[in-house]
Design an enzyme around this catalytic site. Structure first.
Site, PDB file in Angstrom:
ATOM      1  N   GLY A   1       0.821  -1.208   0.000  1.00 47.74           N
ATOM      2  CA  GLY A   1       0.000   0.000   0.000  1.00 47.74           C
ATOM      3  C   GLY A   1       0.847   1.245   0.000  1.00 47.74           C
ATOM      4  O   GLY A   1       2.054   1.198   0.262  1.00 47.74           O
TER       5      GLY A   1
ATOM      6  N   PRO B   1       2.465   4.923   1.168  1.00 51.59           N
ATOM      7  CA  PRO B   1       2.989   5.313   2.488  1.00 51.59           C
ATOM      8  C   PRO B   1       1.901   5.927   3.364  1.00 51.59           C
ATOM      9  O   PRO B   1       1.043   6.672   2.890  1.00 51.59           O
ATOM     10  CB  PRO B   1       4.072   6.351   2.146  1.00 51.59           C
ATOM     11  CG  PRO B   1       4.435   6.083   0.731  1.00 51.59           C
ATOM     12  CD  PRO B   1       3.201   5.572   0.074  1.00 51.59           C
ATOM     13  N   GLY B   2       1.952   5.588   4.646  1.00 49.68           N
ATOM     14  CA  GLY B   2       1.046   6.192   5.615  1.00 49.68           C
ATOM     15  C   GLY B   2      -0.307   5.543   5.734  1.00 49.68           C
ATOM     16  O   GLY B   2      -1.177   6.045   6.451  1.00 49.68           O
ATOM     17  N   THR B   3      -0.537   4.414   5.043  1.00 51.69           N
ATOM     18  CA  THR B   3      -1.855   3.786   5.083  1.00 51.69           C
ATOM     19  C   THR B   3      -2.026   2.815   6.249  1.00 51.69           C
ATOM     20  O   THR B   3      -3.128   2.307   6.459  1.00 51.69           O
ATOM     21  CB  THR B   3      -2.132   3.045   3.766  1.00 51.69           C
ATOM     22  OG1 THR B   3      -1.009   2.203   3.457  1.00 51.69           O
ATOM     23  CG2 THR B   3      -2.338   4.026   2.636  1.00 51.69           C
ATOM     24  N   GLY B   4      -0.961   2.535   6.994  1.00 48.33           N
ATOM     25  CA  GLY B   4      -1.116   1.733   8.200  1.00 48.33           C
ATOM     26  C   GLY B   4      -0.548   0.331   8.122  1.00 48.33           C
ATOM     27  O   GLY B   4      -0.965  -0.535   8.887  1.00 48.33           O
TER      28      GLY B   4
ATOM     29  N   HIS C   1      -6.980  36.135 -11.040  1.00 49.40           N
ATOM     30  CA  HIS C   1      -6.586  34.770 -11.414  1.00 49.40           C
ATOM     31  C   HIS C   1      -7.386  33.745 -10.612  1.00 49.40           C
ATOM     32  O   HIS C   1      -7.968  32.812 -11.181  1.00 49.40           O
ATOM     33  CB  HIS C   1      -5.089  34.600 -11.173  1.00 49.40           C
ATOM     34  CG  HIS C   1      -4.548  33.275 -11.604  1.00 49.40           C
ATOM     35  ND1 HIS C   1      -3.787  33.109 -12.740  1.00 49.40           N
ATOM     36  CD2 HIS C   1      -4.658  32.026 -11.052  1.00 49.40           C
ATOM     37  CE1 HIS C   1      -3.464  31.827 -12.867  1.00 49.40           C
ATOM     38  NE2 HIS C   1      -3.973  31.156 -11.851  1.00 49.40           N
ATOM     39  N   GLU C   2      -7.421  33.913  -9.293  1.00 53.90           N
ATOM     40  CA  GLU C   2      -8.139  32.951  -8.445  1.00 53.90           C
ATOM     41  C   GLU C   2      -9.642  33.047  -8.648  1.00 53.90           C
ATOM     42  O   GLU C   2     -10.355  32.036  -8.567  1.00 53.90           O
ATOM     43  CB  GLU C   2      -7.770  33.172  -6.975  1.00 53.90           C
ATOM     44  CG  GLU C   2      -6.298  32.994  -6.654  1.00 53.90           C
ATOM     45  CD  GLU C   2      -5.777  31.643  -7.071  1.00 53.90           C
ATOM     46  OE1 GLU C   2      -6.553  30.667  -7.106  1.00 53.90           O
ATOM     47  OE2 GLU C   2      -4.575  31.541  -7.375  1.00 53.90           O
TER      48      GLU C   2
ATOM     49  N   HIS D   1     -10.530  30.873 -11.566  1.00 50.13           N
ATOM     50  CA  HIS D   1     -10.670  29.460 -11.195  1.00 50.13           C
ATOM     51  C   HIS D   1     -12.021  29.199 -10.537  1.00 50.13           C
ATOM     52  O   HIS D   1     -12.713  28.216 -10.848  1.00 50.13           O
ATOM     53  CB  HIS D   1      -9.559  29.065 -10.222  1.00 50.13           C
ATOM     54  CG  HIS D   1      -8.206  28.947 -10.849  1.00 50.13           C
ATOM     55  ND1 HIS D   1      -7.961  28.181 -11.960  1.00 50.13           N
ATOM     56  CD2 HIS D   1      -7.006  29.496 -10.495  1.00 50.13           C
ATOM     57  CE1 HIS D   1      -6.672  28.258 -12.286  1.00 50.13           C
ATOM     58  NE2 HIS D   1      -6.072  29.059 -11.409  1.00 50.13           N
TER      59      HIS D   1
ATOM     60  N   ASP E   1      -0.580  25.770 -13.122  1.00 51.44           N
ATOM     61  CA  ASP E   1      -1.771  25.353 -13.862  1.00 51.44           C
ATOM     62  C   ASP E   1      -1.391  24.666 -15.169  1.00 51.44           C
ATOM     63  O   ASP E   1      -1.981  23.649 -15.550  1.00 51.44           O
ATOM     64  CB  ASP E   1      -2.652  26.569 -14.162  1.00 51.44           C
ATOM     65  CG  ASP E   1      -3.097  27.284 -12.897  1.00 51.44           C
ATOM     66  OD1 ASP E   1      -3.146  26.621 -11.850  1.00 51.44           O
ATOM     67  OD2 ASP E   1      -3.376  28.494 -12.961  1.00 51.44           O
TER      68      ASP E   1
END
Length: 663
Positions: A233, A235-238, A456-457, A460, A532
């Site tokens: 799996g 990284p970090g999934t347990g 610009h934002e 979006h 972008d």
């Protein structure tokens, strides 16, 4: 099984607390002490020969001992020591020692003086001539340099062999396994109750634990206990957490080691450690052996740059394969391993009979994230308004480690604000910091640049608001964060496993909305759209060369083929066609974004103007300014604005591994 207070893992080959090096140290100190006791000067200062004559005439001398024809040691009678004249005599609490001494000079002259003195005395002096050798000095001068060189060499070897302490740290134990052992009567604090969101994986590993506890339940029907279980799996999934839970639940010994602990610069050490690990496992059977990050030692053979050499990693892998083949199914030794790179593992390691089961551990879904939040929120002082379900909706794509990080960051934010409990805006700010980075409060931006960023934002946000397949907008901000991020719009992606062509096109159009807004508003473009352009280029090439979403190129996919030995798995004509179609696709969506923003020019101006005033706009603010979205009417958790004094200092929004369109 009851939890024990002492749950520290121990090395499987660790001995008692006494170190044999103490014996050598004690013997060395004893030799030095004996030498000092017999050869050191026993008195304070040497006396004159005239005083010696006076002592002899008074009859107070018991005996005289001349050592090596150099020094005369005088012993005073016990009854005479009480006299005032002998108050400066050297008295030893360790035993009888000389009370005075003097240098005799030439031995012939001393003998003549003693003869003359004896003629005057009724009882002649008892003078003994002895020879004493200082044998320690020559020995030390010969041995000490070798001891120093040996000590330096041992320290050097200890550092190169993995550090001091424990098996593998000593030079003579370099081939010993470094695995930590959890005995069957010792628990860790981690159990299956602490592992949330991995229900299918837990069922698989719980069955492995049941194999070891009740083997006859499965072997009575002719079945065989699996030899190996591989946890795969991101990284970090347990994966490691799940292995710790197995150690906490299993009533059997549990060995744990990292794959990198097998690899050393010395030839044969890795294979020796593999042999030692499985030897200890057989002695402790039934037991579980867990190898974390097995890709460090299980990488596919024959793909190294230098061929023909003695590859220590391959030797270690070969020994691991041999040991796994040597398992007997009735021994009860099960090997568990974890990796996030199964594609580089050797095929011989993955075949049935070695790793019989491969358990895939994926990032949790909405329900799984809620369960993980419940586990972490137990340790925090939470507000009643904060629920795991709300937080789970705000964090799509987050793994277990990400959720733990967000919870810890929220607790730190609440403490920094001097709160008595953690509220939702603390989690929003923590999500902002985890995803966007640290807020750049002192970054100076000119009004002209700030206006460009705002439009610009806003571009979006408008595109995402009015496109049917775009992800719902959560927040748009022009507060600079992280490295090179001057602002961004955040969207909440849906929990979906397949994406249609229309959704991909809407995402490209939404991402190009920032540059389109700059062109419409200022008739100029800036470098702010660099991120972008990276995103849309990758998406466009993926649609054409990976997902087969182009009629001219056709239903072909070149994903991963270059990694399998192909320099370029398509012709020059195909490459040219793909480049043309990518440019055409991006240009079409760019024109589409400009057309949409031209139609919504009023909404664009309103949104940009409000952004310049408040710097942060939430979904509710956008609805108030330009009306509700015609396509995104579903309810979702919305960030709670922070009501502090400094608006740009505490921005508590954020939603997870959210799609972002950055400047």
């Amino acid at each position: 099984m009851e939890n024990q207070e002492n749950n520290e893992p121990k090395k499987p080959t660790s001995g008692g607390g006494f170190n044999t090096y103490w014996i050598y140290g004690i013997l060395f100190l004893a030799i030095i002490g004996i030498n000092f006791f017999y050869l050191a000067n026993p008195s304070k200062e040497p006396i004159a020969f005239s005083r010696f004559e006076h002592m002899a005439m008074e009859g107070d001398i018991d005996k005289v001992e001349v050592t090596n024809n150099k020094t005369a040691y005088i012993y005073i009678k016990e009854k005479s020591l009480s006299k005032e004249a002998y108050k400066d005599a050297t008295i030893s609490a360790l035993g009888v020692k000389p009370h005075y001494h003097f240098n005799v000079g030439p031995i012939e002259n001393f003998a003549q003086k003693v003869d003359k003195l004896n003629e005057k005395m009724a009882v002649p002096l008892d003078i003994n001539y002895v020879e004493k050798q200082n044998w320690l000095g020559p020995i030390l001068s010969f041995v000490l340099p070798f001891l120093i060189i040996l000590g330096i060499w041992m320290i050097f070897m200890r550092r190169m062999s993995g550090g001091a302490g424990g098996p593998g740290g000593q030079i003579f134990n370099i081939g010993k396994s470094k695995a930590m052992l959890f005995e069957k009567n010792i628990n860790t604090h981690v159990t299956f109750e602490d592992v949330a969101g991995l229900e299918e994986a837990k069922e698989e590993v719980m069955e492995v634990v049941d194999f070891l506890k009740n083997p006859k339940k499965y072997t009575s029907l002719g079945g065989k206990i699996p030899k190996g279980v591989l946890l795969v799996g991101p990284p970090g999934t347990g994966k490691t957490l799940l292995a710790k839970a197995v150690a906490g639940e299993a009533a059997v010994p549990f060995f744990t080691i990292s794959g990198s602990d097998f690899v050393e610069m010395f030839v044969g050490v890795g294979a020796s450690r593999v042999r030692d690990l499985f030897r200890q496992a057989r002695e402790k059977a039934p037991c579980i052996v867990f190898i974390d990050e097995i890709d460090a030692v299980g990488r596919a053979r024959g793909k190294t740059q230098w061929q023909g050499g003695n590859d220590e990693r391959e030797n270690t892998l070969n020994q691991l394969l041999v040991e796994m083949d040597g398992f007997s199914t009735d021994k009860g030794v099960i090997l568990m391993a974890a990796t996030n790179r199964p594609d580089i593992l050797d095929t011989a390691l993955l075949r049935p009979g070695r790793f019989d089961r491969q358990i895939s551990i994926d990032p949790p879904d909405l329900k799984g994230r809620a369960q993980i939040f419940k586990v972490h929120l137990k340790k925090l002082k939470m507000s009643e308004k904060v629920t795991p379900e709300i937080l789970a909706e705000m964090t799509p794509g987050f793994a277990g480690a990400d959720i733990a990080n967000v919870c810890n960051e929220a607790a730190l934010v609440a403490a920094r604000r001097n709160k008595q409990e953690i509220e939702l805006d603390d989690f929003n700010y923590a999500l902002d910091r985890v995803i966007g980075g640290l807020e750049k409060k002192n970054k100076l931006i000119s009004p002209e640049e700030k206006e460009v960023i705002a439009y610009h934002e806003a571009g979006h946000a408008i595109c995402g608001w009015y496109l049917p397949y775009a992800s719902p907008l959560v927040k748009v901000t022009i507060v600079p964060r992280g490295i090179g991020t001057l602002g961004y719009a955040q969207y909440l992606p849906k929990e979906e496993y397949i994406t249609r062509t229309e959704a991909m096109l809407d995402r490209i159009c939404m991402t190009m909305g920032g540059r389109a807004a700059e062109r419409i508003s200022f008739d100029k473009i800036s470098t702010g759209a660099q991120s972008d352009l990276d995103q849309v280029t990758k998406m466009a090439y993926s649609m054409i060369s990976v997902f087969g979403m182009n009629e001219k190129v056709g239903n072909v996919s070149f994903h991963g083929m270059s990694q399998e030995g192909f320099q370029r798995p398509y012709s020059e004509e195909t490459a040219k066609l793909m480049d043309e179609e990518v440019r055409k696709l991006i240009d079409e969506q760019y024109e589409r974004a400009k057309k949409l923003l031209s139609e919504k020019r009023t909404e664009l101006e309103v949104l940009a103007t409000e952004l310049l005033k408040k710097e942060v706009l939430l979904k509710s603010d956008v609805e108030r300014l330009i009306g509700p979205s015609p396509f995104h009417k579903d309810k979702m958790a919305e960030p709670v604005p922070f009501t502090g004094q400094h608006v740009s200092d505490e921005k508590p929004q954020e939603d997870s591994k959210i799609e972002e369109a950055e400047v």
